[in-house]
Design an enzyme around this catalytic site. Structure first.
Site, PDB file in Angstrom:
ATOM      1  N   HIS A 163      83.661  20.296  14.254  1.00 45.26           N
ATOM      2  CA  HIS A 163      82.848  19.545  13.276  1.00 45.26           C
ATOM      3  C   HIS A 163      81.353  19.668  13.581  1.00 45.26           C
ATOM      4  O   HIS A 163      80.572  18.790  13.208  1.00 45.26           O
ATOM      5  CB  HIS A 163      83.240  18.061  13.247  1.00 45.26           C
ATOM      6  CG  HIS A 163      84.724  17.821  13.188  1.00 45.26           C
ATOM      7  ND1 HIS A 163      85.404  17.685  12.012  1.00 45.26           N
ATOM      8  CD2 HIS A 163      85.647  17.741  14.175  1.00 45.26           C
ATOM      9  CE1 HIS A 163      86.695  17.509  12.275  1.00 45.26           C
ATOM     10  NE2 HIS A 163      86.866  17.550  13.573  1.00 45.26           N
ATOM     11  N   SER A 284      55.793  34.152   9.992  1.00 43.96           N
ATOM     12  CA  SER A 284      55.481  33.570   8.697  1.00 43.96           C
ATOM     13  C   SER A 284      54.042  33.923   8.354  1.00 43.96           C
ATOM     14  O   SER A 284      53.194  34.017   9.241  1.00 43.96           O
ATOM     15  CB  SER A 284      55.650  32.049   8.776  1.00 43.96           C
ATOM     16  OG  SER A 284      54.848  31.431   7.783  1.00 43.96           O
ATOM     17  N   LYS A 290      55.854  30.637  13.820  1.00 47.72           N
ATOM     18  CA  LYS A 290      57.246  30.875  13.424  1.00 47.72           C
ATOM     19  C   LYS A 290      57.834  32.178  13.945  1.00 47.72           C
ATOM     20  O   LYS A 290      57.154  33.187  14.054  1.00 47.72           O
ATOM     21  CB  LYS A 290      57.342  30.893  11.886  1.00 47.72           C
ATOM     22  CG  LYS A 290      57.099  29.538  11.251  1.00 47.72           C
ATOM     23  CD  LYS A 290      58.286  28.608  11.403  1.00 47.72           C
ATOM     24  CE  LYS A 290      59.359  29.026  10.465  1.00 47.72           C
ATOM     25  NZ  LYS A 290      59.942  27.992   9.676  1.00 47.72           N
ATOM     26  N   GLU A 297      69.966  35.780   8.706  1.00 50.28           N
ATOM     27  CA  GLU A 297      70.110  35.123   7.391  1.00 50.28           C
ATOM     28  C   GLU A 297      70.644  36.097   6.342  1.00 50.28           C
ATOM     29  O   GLU A 297      71.476  35.746   5.501  1.00 50.28           O
ATOM     30  CB  GLU A 297      68.761  34.557   6.939  1.00 50.28           C
ATOM     31  CG  GLU A 297      68.265  33.425   7.836  1.00 50.28           C
ATOM     32  CD  GLU A 297      66.802  33.109   7.560  1.00 50.28           C
ATOM     33  OE1 GLU A 297      66.542  32.302   6.669  1.00 50.28           O
ATOM     34  OE2 GLU A 297      65.933  33.685   8.228  1.00 50.28           O
TER      35      GLU A 297
END
Ligand code: ARG
Length: 467
Positions: A163, A284, A290, A297
């Site tokens: 979970h 970024s 970043k 992704e």
């Protein structure tokens, strides 16, 4: 030779007085995407011509000219000097038309006892077979990268989750090997599909077979097929093998997306379990701090298009009457896109796995949160005090509540605290409360004990390197 009327197709224009409307040519043409079948198309044609000559259907001299000419056409396409024509619709007619320019009259004998229907079915089976082989090799490389990480980190402790809540400590190597197992099954599905698709449709001709004395076993063997397909209608009408490989690709993409999602999570400042180098992260344009895991992704996103390709083709094929219909030309774009997407996803995942560095301290610290050794405490109560597990579960729950109220981990509680819940607990219990003791104790078959993990990693490495 009778000449086709001006503008009509030189391959089938006999009964046509004019060429197609521009929009007809546009919707009909597949050359824009089926040119990638050129090697398979030419291999199929060479096998067919050789067989025709061996059977005395065309002369040996014609077959030799055809083979030579096809080699030249293949070289032209490979080198990029071939000029593809939309008017010639597809790869089959582009190749044959060029062959005619190169060798003249014998080119016209190549299409004896054959149709574009069995030709495209043959090309596509050969192509999908090549794709499966390439994907299989790439997945073997990914398994190797994971097994190497697993061996290096067979004892590196991380929290295991259920979970997405800390459950019990495991090792990072164990986690890597879970993916090795999953990917092994993904490969098994591809291999099973390969065995089923590896039959030759060539010689089914348009749909009904042919009156010429062809030998389909010879062409099947020449093209590496296990055997000819038994039914000519099935041979030209079926694309279930493309669907099956797309289904296997979809499942594999889902597997990769789960690992990708974990990499996305693990590289966050909140987890800090692994670090990806500059090679697999991007910055970024506005936030200078970043490091985004874009590759992970994108791998996470690939099931969208790969499952989409399966869906697209399933809907194309659904309800199509036998045998060939032009609808089936729509098998190629989604399939090619899906195959490319999966190949890229595997390569990117392999790169990330090789690149990523686990942060052992951060993972160990996380493994110690969430009372992750509570089960070990319960097991100690069962083993040492002969308590029934259900009762031990309850006692442990009360100890966890106590630790929570004091803001301490289980191993930070005083013996007196433990005894306030269960008087028979001895200091011996602390031996099982560390994350190291927890993983070391899980020696059951398939369990996360570092010794198990090391052994499993070594076995996988041996198997992957042997072949
Ligand atoms: N381009 C076609 C396809 O991909 C080749 C077969 C065409 N056959 C035909 N009878 N028009 O399906």
């Amino acid at each position: 030779m009778t000449k086709a009327k001006q503008g009509s197709n030189s391959m089938w224009g006999g009964r046509f007085a004019s060429g197609p409307a521009a929009i007809m040519a546009e919707i009909n043409a597949s050359i824009g995407f089926d040119k990638r079948l050129y090697q398979q198309d030419i291999a199929g044609s060479k096998a067919h011509a050789t067989m025709l000559a061996a059977q005395g259907i065309i002369s040996k001299a014609d077959a030799a000219a055809i083979a030579r000419g096809l080699d030249q056409v293949k070289a032209e396409i490979a080198s990029g000097t071939f000029s593809f024509s939309t008017a010639l619709e597809d790869i089959h007619m582009n190749v044959e038309s060029r062959l005619k320019q190169v060798i003249g009259e014998p080119a016209g004998r190549l299409h004896t006892a054959r149709s574009r229907n069995d030709q495209v079915a043959t090309d596509m089976r050969l192509y999908v077979r090549d794709v499966v082989d390439a994907l299989d090799a790439a997945l073997a490389g990914l398994m190797l990268a994971l097994a190497e990480k697993a061996e290096a980190h067979h004892a590196t402790i991380m929290p295991g989750f259920t979970h997405l809540q800390v459950a019990q400590p495991v090792t990072f190597g164990h986690h890597c090997l879970a993916y090795v197992e999953m990917i092994a099954r993904d490969r098994g599905r591809l291999r099973d599909a390969r065995a089923r698709l590896n039959e030759s449709p060539l010689g089914a001709a348009a749909l009904a077979g042919t009156p010429y004395p062809i030998d389909r076993k010879v062409t099947a063997r020449a093209l590496g097929f296990a055997r000819p397909m038994r039914n000519s209608l099935d041979a030209v009408a079926s694309r279930d093998y493309v669907l099956e490989v797309l289904a296997a690709c979809s499942i594999c993409a889902v597997t990769l997306s789960r690992l990708a999602e974990e990499i996305v999570l693990w590289t966050t400042a909140q987890f800090r379990f692994v670090k990806l180098s500059d090679k697999f992260t991007t910055g970024s344009s506005i936030m200078p701090q970043k490091r985004n895991p874009d590759a992970a992704e994108l791998v996470r996103a690939k099931p969208g298009r790969i499952l989409g390709a399966f869906m697209a083709l399933a809907v194309v094929m659904k309800g199509l009457p036998l045998t060939y219909s032009k609808d089936m030309q729509e098998d190629k774009e989604p399939a090619f896109d899906a195959f490319d997407a999966l190949a890229l996803a595997i390569a990117a995942t392999t790169g990330m796995v090789r690149d990523l560095e686990p942060d052992a301290a951060a993972m160990r610290a996380a493994a110690m949160t969430g009372y992750s050794t509570a089960t070990d405490l319960a097991d100690w109560l069962v083993r040492t005090l002969k308590m029934p597990f259900r009762e031990a579960h309850h006692v442990t729950g009360r100890i966890v509540a106590l630790a929570e109220s004091k803001g301490l981990r289980l191993d930070e509680l005083a013996l007196a605290d433990l005894r306030s819940v269960e008087a028979r607990i001895s200091k011996d219990v602390f031996k099982v409360l560390s994350v190291e003791a927890s993983v070391a104790s899980r020696t059951s078959l398939g369990g996360t004990a570092p010794r198990n993990v090391k052994k499993a990693a070594v076995e996988w490495l041996k198997q992957l390197k042997d072949r």
